[in-house]
Design a protein around this motif. Structure first.
Motif: not given
Length: 109
Positions: A8, A12-13, A70, A73-74
């Motif tokens: 990842i 994104h985090s 998000l 996505r994950w």
């Protein structure tokens, strides 16, 4: 799943953290938009209330939309979702609820 945390992107985090804070800002600003004057009556400064409402709802909208994107996505990495999306959003929701309750009690004296 733990090994896939390495895949990842850091961006994104960081985005998940920023979006969670944006949602929290909206939760805290909106109840604070309703003010009272010294007599306990609702303040009639409509322009300030509208500005606070627009800022609050737009920050909430951006935070929710980004968090949903998000999360979609994950969606296969449950560990990242819990740590970066779900748990911070629940904490923000609780903080917003506390802010709303405090604002309601403040308005009612």
């Amino acid at each position: 799943m733990l090994l896939s945390l390495e895949t990842i992107p850091r961006l994104h985090s960081i985005l998940a953290t920023i979006l969670t804070w944006l949602l929290l800002v909206g939760f805290v600003i909106i109840p604070g938009a309703f003010r009272t004057d010294a007599d306990g009556e609702m303040a009639r400064d409509l322009a300030a209330e509208v500005v606070f409402m627009v800022v609050g709802f737009s920050s909430m909208g951006v935070g929710i939309a980004g968090a949903v994107l998000l999360a979609v996505r994950w969606r296969r990495n449950h560990v990242w979702l819990i740590n970066k999306i779900y748990l911070p959003l629940v904490q923000s929701g609780l903080a917003g609820m506390v802010a709303a309750v405090v604002a309601i009690y403040r308005l009612q004296g």
